[in-house]
Design an enzyme around this catalytic site. Structure first.
Site, PDB file in Angstrom:
ATOM      1  N   ASN B  30     -22.742  41.824  16.501  1.00 47.12           N
ATOM      2  CA  ASN B  30     -22.589  42.938  15.519  1.00 47.12           C
ATOM      3  C   ASN B  30     -21.598  42.631  14.703  1.00 47.12           C
ATOM      4  O   ASN B  30     -20.378  42.358  15.100  1.00 47.12           O
ATOM      5  CB  ASN B  30     -22.703  44.225  16.294  1.00 47.12           C
ATOM      6  N   ASP B 121      -4.410  26.101  11.165  1.00 43.83           N
ATOM      7  CA  ASP B 121      -4.611  27.029   9.954  1.00 43.83           C
ATOM      8  C   ASP B 121      -5.070  28.175  10.132  1.00 43.83           C
ATOM      9  O   ASP B 121      -4.670  28.991   9.567  1.00 43.83           O
ATOM     10  CB  ASP B 121      -5.770  25.930   8.974  1.00 43.83           C
ATOM     11  N   HIS B 161     -17.940  36.568  28.756  1.00 44.27           N
ATOM     12  CA  HIS B 161     -18.537  37.372  27.697  1.00 44.27           C
ATOM     13  C   HIS B 161     -18.808  36.818  26.513  1.00 44.27           C
ATOM     14  O   HIS B 161     -20.000  36.393  26.096  1.00 44.27           O
ATOM     15  CB  HIS B 161     -17.817  38.719  27.611  1.00 44.27           C
ATOM     16  N   TYR B 215      -4.098  28.532   0.884  1.00 49.56           N
ATOM     17  CA  TYR B 215      -5.414  28.201   0.580  1.00 49.56           C
ATOM     18  C   TYR B 215      -6.349  29.101  -0.001  1.00 49.56           C
ATOM     19  O   TYR B 215      -5.899  30.296  -0.081  1.00 49.56           O
ATOM     20  CB  TYR B 215      -5.973  28.080   1.977  1.00 49.56           C
TER      21      TYR B 215
END
Lengths: 220, 220, 220, 220
Positions: B30, B121, B161, B215
């Site tokens: 989700n 990064d 999980h 970036y």
């Protein structure tokens, strides 16, 4: 030789192909091609989604990596591409990826050994390991050029990083990146099955020589 | 800032993207985004097939996880999303998946070590391991918030999980989830090839600093 | 029996299917089918992108591998296909791939052991390992024919190379290549989980006998 | 309750979904659903390509596996489906696959241990290992029924074979097959990373109870 407009379409498509071939995640990876005057190259912009990438966004740089044409910031690896074009006159295309299997070999600081005829064909033996280098100056470019100069392989895996591949044009460099990942994967599977059986040097030499001279359609 | 209608399209598409990127099986996973007033968020309904998911089905909740708008039951992880938004003011998007490679690290109770520049990064070092917690109260949310507060990483793997990732909006959180799975996969392949060669801390710091500031396209 | 035009469509489609099934990278791999006179076969051209492959490009060769019809150079494995058709009268289709999991077994010089009922069904036991052989003369064809003659298996993995599979027509040979990769993958996963539990010979025999005689639609 | 025509569309689509979800190779795998009178079920034909599968080809059988309607031969696993419907009154859907990761666990004769909350949710603990059984009589059906009767898990991996899963209808059984492969994959990756950390029984019980009663949309 392509017109500038055709080259935009070609370079854009080949960048998108990196995603189609499963070599890149999110916006990582980049493809460039040297332009017909030899003094410029075309590369993709930085951090643009592959879904949204358009030919008109491709960026033209000089061989010092300065932007000559283009509205967006160029790929963050532009200076490495520029360094390669500056120091390897025969290179017409450059590709960079973090493709999973090749990058994994680089993360254990191992070249990819040659246990597959397809690898002997394409790379003429092992795919070499380049140095660890940080982005932001010439270090990565220098490492790529020093590793590949005089080497049969068109691809290098840079320590803890990923793949740089070269070719006579961008298509050839993408082919090298695709084949590098393919053999990196098969060789990894093999290594987890048992002891890799390397191909003897004489056979490697024969395979490489034959493939470079005979495979495919003549004149292409 | 998106209108409510635009946000429905965005949140629905990003949920479907989880499947497109191979991060979820069946109806698992989700994505939510905090709304522009800061006091509500939008999330997908529970157990609806990704093929059938529509923008009109997205559900609006307050920061206690109560449904304000929507006909269907919200994601069973809604209370965890709410807890994160309540306790981390800068978080504008939350993603949860059981993506295979990241979940596998969590099943052996190991953080994902940093042996890849792409990981330095994006995550600034290792991806941390959060506690084991059962669904149904604040335990998972608390574990996520305690692990990520003050940590460079935008993703945490919760023991046995899967992944929770955060970002300034839902797109950034999805990016984090995609990159988390990508580096989890490469690092797993590497570990089965030999000894992982970790990146030294100084290099990790430089890479993280540069990527966060340079970036991509400015202003995005 | 197909007309020549229908056969062009069939052989072209089956070659493209190799890519669709994930068995080949770039332009690797090839499928051929023996023509209805028994004395010719049709194969794909060498080094043409699967995106660009067209029925009209398929090439017709005699059983010595000489091109009878076609403008492009034939697959670089044409002489191996020809050798197989020449020496195995019942073979109507031949496939060659470097599919990752099967090639990996070949790179550690191991046959693929039979621990899966689907493998007993399709191959009647293990998939055998053929010799190391260089391309360019009859060595590969000879290795394939010697390994498969009198063997239940319709597929062989050639050392350090990849798969050759045969069938009554090209579709059957493609099926064999697909199933070979599928069982090579599952058996590799299993081997990394623990000790492979092989199926006893009597059960293998029963499964093979039943599948070859009962499975599918009668008369097909 | 679906009309017979609607059921043909549903069962055909769910069979094709097995391929879409990557659970089957070539024509392997099959899905069936019990019809509304409880005394018949609908299943796919044997050995038909998923590309060519049509609703009109679905076959109706009685609970002894005899064909009542349909021109083609039914799936070679029809008698196993019939046995399950005959002996498990609440089962409304059955699925069979040789999906790679689940089949691999079966090839080392190991149940899939529960180290993932998603697995506790869906299967209530480990996915059990059923006996080795040959096709052709009631042996496989008997093994499935004996293993799953009174067990929380809706899926069983049969030794050296693959998965059988059950559900209240065919969709639920397909969900079980999809989730079985997903957790089989993650648990395999984890096992190769280190020591699996199993979830304690009390937590497994809580997760299973909650998921079975709360997840998804009420009344569905």
């Amino acid at each position: 030789m392509s017109s500038k407009k055709e080259l935009r379409v070609k370079v854009c498509k080949l960048n998108i192909d990196l995603q189609r071939y499963g070599l890149v995640a999110w916006t990582a990876g980049n493809v460039s091609e040297r332009m017909s005057d030899g003094k410029r190259f075309m590369i993709k912009p930085s951090g643009v989604s592959y879904e949204d990438l358009k030919p008109s966004q491709m960026i033209i740089c000089d061989l010092d990596g300065n932007v000559l044409e283009g509205e967006l910031s160029p790929s963050s690896d532009t200076h490495t591409h520029a360094y390669i074009y500056r120091h390897m006159k025969d290179v017409g295309g450059v590709v960079h990826t973090h493709s999973n299997y090749a990058a994994a070999w680089s993360a254990v600081h191992s070249a990819i050994p040659c246990a597959l005829t397809a690898m002997a064909d394409e790379f003429g033996g092992e795919i070499p390991l380049g140095p660890f280098a940080l982005i932001g100056n010439d270090a990565i470019g220098k490492g790529v050029v020093e590793t590949l100069t005089g080497h049969r392989s068109s691809a290098v895996i840079m320590k803890n990083h990923g793949v740089f591949s070269i070719g006579k044009d961008a298509t050839a460099a993408v082919k090298s990146a695709v084949m590098c990942e393919d053999v990196a994967k098969t060789t990894w599977i093999a290594k987890s099955l048992g002891t890799l059986q390397l191909i003897d040097q004489e056979s490697v030499d024969k395979l490489f020589d034959r493939y470079q001279n005979i495979y495919g359609q003549r004149g292409k």
